[in-house]
Design a protein around this motif. Structure first.
Motif, short mmCIF file in Angstrom:
data_model
loop_
_atom_site.label_atom_id
_atom_site.label_comp_id
_atom_site.label_asym_id
_atom_site.label_seq_id
_atom_site.Cartn_x
_atom_site.Cartn_y
_atom_site.Cartn_z
N GLY A 1 0.82 -1.22 0.00
CA GLY A 1 0.00 0.00 0.00
C GLY A 1 0.84 1.25 0.00
N LEU A 2 1.93 1.23 0.75
CA LEU A 2 2.83 2.38 0.80
C LEU A 2 3.41 2.68 -0.58
CD1 LEU A 2 4.28 4.58 2.42
CD2 LEU A 2 6.02 2.87 2.99
N GLU A 3 3.79 1.64 -1.27
CA GLU A 3 4.33 1.83 -2.63
C GLU A 3 3.26 2.42 -3.55
OE1 GLU A 3 7.02 2.24 -5.43
OE2 GLU A 3 7.48 1.56 -3.41
N ARG A 4 2.05 1.90 -3.46
CA ARG A 4 0.94 2.43 -4.27
C ARG A 4 0.69 3.89 -3.90
NH1 ARG A 4 -2.62 -0.37 -6.93
NH2 ARG A 4 -2.26 -2.24 -5.71
N ALA A 5 0.68 4.19 -2.61
CA ALA A 5 0.44 5.56 -2.15
C ALA A 5 1.50 6.51 -2.70
CB ALA A 5 0.44 5.59 -0.63
N LYS A 6 2.75 6.11 -2.67
CA LYS A 6 3.82 6.98 -3.16
C LYS A 6 3.70 7.23 -4.66
CE LYS A 6 7.21 6.17 0.46
NZ LYS A 6 8.55 5.65 0.80
N GLN A 7 3.30 6.21 -5.40
CA GLN A 7 3.12 6.39 -6.85
C GLN A 7 1.99 7.37 -7.14
OE1 GLN A 7 2.54 2.43 -8.38
NE2 GLN A 7 4.68 1.86 -8.10
N ILE A 8 0.90 7.22 -6.44
CA ILE A 8 -0.23 8.13 -6.62
C ILE A 8 0.14 9.54 -6.17
CG2 ILE A 8 -2.59 8.68 -5.89
CD1 ILE A 8 -3.01 5.59 -5.61
N TYR A 9 0.78 9.63 -5.03
CA TYR A 9 1.13 10.92 -4.45
C TYR A 9 2.10 11.69 -5.33
CZ TYR A 9 2.24 14.32 -0.77
OH TYR A 9 2.42 15.47 -0.04
N ALA A 10 3.00 11.01 -5.98
CA ALA A 10 3.95 11.68 -6.87
C ALA A 10 3.20 12.45 -7.96
CB ALA A 10 4.92 10.68 -7.48
N LYS A 11 2.10 11.90 -8.43
CA LYS A 11 1.30 12.58 -9.45
C LYS A 11 0.40 13.65 -8.85
CE LYS A 11 -0.03 8.46 -11.04
NZ LYS A 11 -0.85 7.48 -11.74
N ALA A 12 -0.17 13.35 -7.70
CA ALA A 12 -1.20 14.22 -7.13
C ALA A 12 -0.65 15.37 -6.29
CB ALA A 12 -2.15 13.39 -6.27
N ARG A 13 0.52 15.20 -5.71
CA ARG A 13 1.07 16.17 -4.76
C ARG A 13 1.05 17.61 -5.25
NH1 ARG A 13 5.65 18.66 -2.78
NH2 ARG A 13 5.86 18.57 -0.50
N PRO A 14 1.45 17.88 -6.50
CA PRO A 14 1.46 19.29 -6.95
C PRO A 14 0.09 19.96 -6.93
CG PRO A 14 2.74 17.92 -8.45
CD PRO A 14 2.03 16.99 -7.50
N THR A 15 -0.97 19.18 -6.93
CA THR A 15 -2.32 19.76 -6.96
C THR A 15 -2.91 19.96 -5.57
OG1 THR A 15 -3.49 17.64 -7.11
CG2 THR A 15 -2.73 18.63 -9.19
N TYR A 16 -2.25 19.43 -4.54
CA TYR A 16 -2.78 19.53 -3.18
C TYR A 16 -2.42 20.88 -2.55
CZ TYR A 16 -3.50 14.40 -3.09
OH TYR A 16 -3.90 13.11 -3.34
N HIS A 17 -3.27 21.32 -1.67
CA HIS A 17 -3.01 22.50 -0.84
C HIS A 17 -1.81 22.21 0.04
CE1 HIS A 17 -3.62 25.37 2.46
NE2 HIS A 17 -4.29 26.09 1.58
N SER A 18 -1.09 23.24 0.41
CA SER A 18 0.14 23.06 1.21
C SER A 18 -0.13 22.35 2.54
CB SER A 18 0.82 24.40 1.46
OG SER A 18 -0.03 25.26 2.19
#
Length: 120
Positions: A89-106
Motif C-alpha cells: 500500500g505504501l508503494e501504491r500511495a507513493k506512486q499516486i502521491y507523486a502525481k497528485a502532490r502538486p495539486t494539493y493545498h500546502s
C-alpha cells in the motif's frame, strides 16, 4: 429498502462492516450498491478505506482517481494512512502521491508528506 437512504445512513452501513469483510463480500456489496462508482465523496471515501483494508483491487482505479482529483485533507489523510499501513500500500500511495502532490493545498501536502515520509 435502501432507496431513500441518506448519506449518513450509508456511512453508518459502511462503517458497520468489519475491517476484514473480504474481497468476495466487497465485490458482492459493490455489485449491489455500486459504491466504487459513487458520486458522493463521503460515501466513496468510506468505501475506499474499506477497500484498502480488504485489498479489494476492483476499487483501486477509483482510489487513484479519487486521490488525484480530491484535495481535501479530511478525505486524503485516512486513505493515505490506510495505504501506508502495508509495504504494498505504501508503494501504491507513493506512486499516486507523486502525481497528485502538486495539486494539493500546502496543508494537505504537509500532512501526507509526514504520513509517507516523503522526500523530494
Amino acid at each position: 429498502q435502501t432507496q431513500n437512504w441518506s448519506t449518513q445512513e450509508w456511512l453508518h452501513f459502511i462503517h458497520a462492516l468489519p475491517d476484514d469483510t473480504g474481497a468476495q463480500r466487497m465485490q458482492d456489496l459493490d455489485r449491489r450498491f455500486n459504491f466504487t462508482k459513487s458520486g458522493n465523496y463521503e460515501i466513496l471515501s468510506a468505501w475506499l478505506q474499506l477497500a484498502v483494508d480488504n485489498r479489494y483491487g476492483a476499487a483501486y482505479p477509483a482510489l487513484e482517481q479519487f486521490l488525484t482529483v480530491q484535495g481535501r485533507r479530511k478525505f486524503l489523510e485516512p486513505l493515505y494512512r490506510k495505504l501506508a499501513a502495508t509495504p504494498e500500500g505504501l508503494e501504491r500511495a507513493k506512486q499516486i502521491y507523486a502525481k497528485a502532490r502538486p495539486t494539493y493545498h500546502s496543508v494537505s501536502r504537509q500532512t501526507i508528506d509526514e504520513i509517507l515520509k516523503w522526500q523530494q
